[in-house]
Design an enzyme around this catalytic site. Structure first.
Site, PDB file in Angstrom:
ATOM      1  N   ASP A  55      48.282  32.726  15.417  1.00 54.72           N
ATOM      2  CA  ASP A  55      48.745  31.511  14.748  1.00 54.72           C
ATOM      3  C   ASP A  55      50.023  31.052  15.441  1.00 54.72           C
ATOM      4  OD1 ASP A  55      48.054  30.279  11.675  1.00 54.72           O
ATOM      5  OD2 ASP A  55      49.955  29.687  12.569  1.00 54.72           O
ATOM      6  N   ASP A  83      49.923  29.673  20.260  1.00 58.61           N
ATOM      7  CA  ASP A  83      49.767  28.235  20.220  1.00 58.61           C
ATOM      8  C   ASP A  83      48.599  27.893  21.140  1.00 58.61           C
ATOM      9  OD1 ASP A  83      49.882  25.489  20.645  1.00 58.61           O
ATOM     10  OD2 ASP A  83      52.058  25.410  20.855  1.00 58.61           O
ATOM     11  N   VAL A  84      47.519  27.376  20.581  1.00 55.85           N
ATOM     12  CA  VAL A  84      46.302  27.178  21.380  1.00 55.85           C
ATOM     13  C   VAL A  84      46.434  26.055  22.399  1.00 55.85           C
ATOM     14  CG1 VAL A  84      44.799  28.147  19.597  1.00 55.85           C
ATOM     15  CG2 VAL A  84      45.228  25.659  19.649  1.00 55.85           C
ATOM     16  N   ASN A 110      39.539  28.600  14.697  1.00 51.61           N
ATOM     17  CA  ASN A 110      39.851  27.830  13.507  1.00 51.61           C
ATOM     18  C   ASN A 110      40.969  26.817  13.721  1.00 51.61           C
ATOM     19  OD1 ASN A 110      39.932  27.358  10.510  1.00 51.61           O
ATOM     20  ND2 ASN A 110      41.940  28.296  10.737  1.00 51.61           N
ATOM     21  N   TYR A 176      40.733  12.674  14.791  1.00 49.54           N
ATOM     22  CA  TYR A 176      40.204  13.923  14.254  1.00 49.54           C
ATOM     23  C   TYR A 176      38.678  13.959  14.369  1.00 49.54           C
ATOM     24  CZ  TYR A 176      39.731  17.820  10.939  1.00 49.54           C
ATOM     25  OH  TYR A 176      39.452  19.032  10.337  1.00 49.54           O
ATOM     26  N   ALA A 209      37.541  21.598   1.892  1.00 51.23           N
ATOM     27  CA  ALA A 209      37.972  22.945   1.523  1.00 51.23           C
ATOM     28  C   ALA A 209      39.480  22.908   1.309  1.00 51.23           C
ATOM     29  CB  ALA A 209      37.605  23.952   2.600  1.00 51.23           C
TER      30      ALA A 209
END
Length: 268
Positions: A55, A83-84, A110, A176, A209
């Site tokens: 994360d 950090d992706v 995710n 998005y 969700a």
């Protein structure tokens, strides 16, 4: 009790673990906190897997690791800030999985970033930031996972987190939606390539969700509007999405690859 809460269908009972992932090693990105990533990490552990958490929020990540380690044992949980959007950090996360456990069996990508802006008002920065975290980040992590899995030659599973917005138009969500549609396309192409070395690649596409912290910062009006679109009249609990991720990560989905599974009760 609010009118929104009164209109919801009864919550289902939490499903206990059945050892579906026993002995497996899993990486979960954006795993800190109470969202889908954290719920999936917990579900993986309940199903018998060892889990490496990543994360970008180091403090919350450490707190999540400590809480899960206290419940499932320190040897079953580890974490590394990731950090992706940073390739070096992605490589470090997957290298740690190999060093600590000798390989990798499951990855749940995710990490994602949302936001709301009408297209005519959207800046290049807003567009690029969402694309870089949500689509490019999934690409970086999928690439890292496939490199590890191909070299190890023991197969594996990658599950990506998409969204129903990748299929359905929604005002203010062009960046998005484009990113999540890209995740779906990436999933299909990666699956075709990875099948040759026994790796399956699928995705989940949740509609709505939420968790208690998110509910607190969402207006009652917006929550009523969103839940009103769902056949059950309520939002999904993060663990309900995690259950589908577990299914895709387990042997029960052994003939599925390149698929995006809708986790939604939204009316047609």
């Amino acid at each position: 009790m609010s009118s929104v809460e009164e209109s919801r269908a009864p919550r289902p009972a939490y499903v206990p673990g059945h050892g579906l992932l026993k002995g497996r090693t899993a990486v979960v990105t954006a795993a800190a906190g109470a969202g889908i990533g954290g719920a999936t990490a917990r579900r993986f552990l309940e199903e018998g897997a060892r889990v490496l958490l990543g994360d970008a929020h180091a403090r919350r990540l450490k707190e999540t690791e400590e809480a899960l380690a206290g419940e499932f044992g320190a040897g079953n949980v580890a974490s590394l800030p990731c950090d992706v959007t940073e390739e070096a950090q992605v490589r470090a996360l997957f290298d740690l999985a190999v060093r600590e456990h000798g390989g990798l069996d499951i990855v749940f990508n995710n990490a994602g970033l949302g936001g709301t802006a009408e297209l005519v008002d959207m800046s290049d920065e807003q567009w690029s930031q969402v694309i870089d975290v949500t689509l490019n980040g999934t690409f970086r992590c999928t690439r890292a996972a496939l490199r590890v899995m191909k070299a190890a030659g023991r197969g594996g599973v990658v599950v990506n987190n998409a969204s129903v917005v990748g299929w359905r138009a929604q005002s203010g969500q062009a960046h998005y939606a484009a990113a999540k549609a890209g995740v779906m396309a990436l999933t299909r192409c990666a699956a075709v390539e990875a099948a040759a070395y026994g790796v399956r690649v699928n995705a989940v596409a949740p509609s709505l969700a939420m968790h208690p912290h998110l509910v607190k910062v969402t207006s009652a009006e917006l929550l009523a509007e969103l839940t009103g679109r769902e056949a059950f009249g309520r939002y999904a609990e993060p663990w309900e999405v995690a259950n589908v991720v577990v299914f895709l990560a387990s042997g029960y989905s052994s003939y599925m690859t390149g698929e995006t599974v809708s986790v939604s009760s939204r009316r047609a």
